[in-house]
Design a protein around this motif. Structure first.
Motif, short mmCIF file in Angstrom:
data_model
loop_
_atom_site.label_atom_id
_atom_site.label_comp_id
_atom_site.label_asym_id
_atom_site.label_seq_id
_atom_site.Cartn_x
_atom_site.Cartn_y
_atom_site.Cartn_z
N GLN A 137 -51.93 8.65 -0.64
CA GLN A 137 -51.68 8.57 -2.08
C GLN A 137 -50.41 9.32 -2.49
N ILE A 138 -49.73 9.94 -1.55
CA ILE A 138 -48.54 10.72 -1.88
C ILE A 138 -47.33 9.80 -1.98
N PRO A 139 -46.69 9.73 -3.16
CA PRO A 139 -45.53 8.85 -3.36
C PRO A 139 -44.22 9.61 -3.13
N THR A 140 -43.13 8.98 -3.48
CA THR A 140 -41.84 9.67 -3.51
C THR A 140 -41.90 10.78 -4.55
N ALA A 141 -41.45 11.96 -4.16
CA ALA A 141 -41.48 13.11 -5.06
C ALA A 141 -40.21 13.15 -5.91
N PHE A 142 -40.30 13.87 -7.04
CA PHE A 142 -39.11 14.24 -7.79
C PHE A 142 -38.58 15.50 -7.12
N ASN A 143 -37.44 15.38 -6.46
CA ASN A 143 -36.92 16.45 -5.62
C ASN A 143 -35.99 17.35 -6.43
N ILE A 144 -36.58 18.39 -7.00
CA ILE A 144 -35.87 19.29 -7.89
C ILE A 144 -34.77 20.01 -7.13
N PHE A 145 -33.58 20.02 -7.71
CA PHE A 145 -32.38 20.68 -7.19
C PHE A 145 -31.79 19.99 -5.95
N MET A 146 -32.36 18.90 -5.50
CA MET A 146 -31.83 18.21 -4.31
C MET A 146 -30.58 17.42 -4.70
N ASN A 147 -29.52 17.54 -3.90
CA ASN A 147 -28.22 16.97 -4.22
C ASN A 147 -27.90 15.83 -3.26
N VAL A 148 -28.26 14.62 -3.68
CA VAL A 148 -27.99 13.42 -2.89
C VAL A 148 -26.84 12.67 -3.55
N ASN A 149 -25.81 12.38 -2.77
CA ASN A 149 -24.64 11.67 -3.29
C ASN A 149 -24.54 10.29 -2.67
N ILE A 150 -24.28 9.29 -3.51
CA ILE A 150 -24.25 7.89 -3.11
C ILE A 150 -22.80 7.43 -2.97
N GLY A 151 -22.45 6.87 -1.82
CA GLY A 151 -21.11 6.34 -1.61
C GLY A 151 -20.93 4.94 -2.17
N ALA A 152 -19.69 4.52 -2.29
CA ALA A 152 -19.40 3.20 -2.83
C ALA A 152 -19.99 2.09 -1.97
N ASP A 153 -20.17 2.36 -0.69
CA ASP A 153 -20.72 1.35 0.22
C ASP A 153 -22.25 1.40 0.30
N GLY A 154 -22.87 2.27 -0.52
CA GLY A 154 -24.32 2.39 -0.52
C GLY A 154 -24.85 3.45 0.40
N SER A 155 -24.01 4.03 1.23
CA SER A 155 -24.45 5.14 2.08
C SER A 155 -24.66 6.38 1.23
N PHE A 156 -25.43 7.32 1.75
CA PHE A 156 -25.64 8.54 1.00
C PHE A 156 -25.59 9.75 1.91
N THR A 157 -25.32 10.90 1.30
CA THR A 157 -25.33 12.17 2.01
C THR A 157 -26.22 13.14 1.24
#
Length: 209
Positions: A137-157
């Protein structure tokens, strides 16, 4: 574990590094999540306290906001399109609502750990077990303070959190909730260090919602 300091709003509770906690948050109460040392992520889940099949939804929250990064003024919706929480204050402005809680499989697949830590997923499952919530029952969490950056090609860091010591985010509950929080266990998410997370529950007038 209780932190040494006290806030005017109420007692500040410490979640030790790589641990989790779950608790009731009633409609009208506010939840302040604090990064006491800086650059530490906290995964947050919310369930309807009266029906745990109603749960926080990344997909609906991001869809209705038409943006990836939620901050002050934005609501967090349930899988039934009801507002569960609203962000009232945010001193950081960058959180993630895309990535799943880290788990044993995360550490095995991404980091190659032979004896992996149970991660945020395991900590959330353990904390929520007394409330009848199962791991499935555990879904995707709201990840407080997490810094995910999305690239123009859809990749992320996953980059170092932008939070500094003492930064916080404040939520207001729009229904009676079971909330679970962690002090995240993934090295990359926390700039390769593990630190605690603090939280405090504040009571406000119901007509203020």
């Amino acid at each position: 574990m209780i932190a040494d300091d006290m806030t005017p709003e109420g007692r500040r509770i410490e979640i030790p590094a790589r641990h989790g906690a779950a608790f009731r948050l009633n409609r009208g109460q506010r939840l302040r999540v604090i990064d006491p040392q800086g650059e530490q992520v906290s995964d947050m889940l919310a369930f309807n306290a009266h029906d745990i099949n109603e749960v926080i939804s990344s997909g609906r929250s991001l869809d209705y906001a038409s943006k990836l990064f939620l901050t002050t003024g934005d609501p967090l919706y349930s899988n039934r399109s009801n507002i569960m929480l609203k962000i009232m204050e945010d001193t950081v402005g960058r959180h993630d609502f895309l990535l799943t809680p880290c788990s044993k499989d995360t550490f095995r697949i991404i980091y190659g750990d032979e004896h992996p830590h149970q991660g945020c997923f395991g900590n959330l499952a353990h904390a929520l077990q007394p409330y009848g919530v199962t791991p499935d029952q555990i879904p995707t969490a709201f990840n407080i303070f997490m810094n995910v950056n999305i690239g123009a090609d859809g990749s992320f860091t996953v980059d170092a959190p932008k939070s500094k010591a003492g930064d916080h985010i404040l939520f207001e509950a729009h229904m009676d909730l079971i909330v679970a929080l962690t002090a995240c266990s993934a090295l990359q998410s926390n700039n390769y260090a593990f630190k605690p997370i603090h939280y405090a529950i504040e009571t406000v007038q119901l007509d203020a919602i």
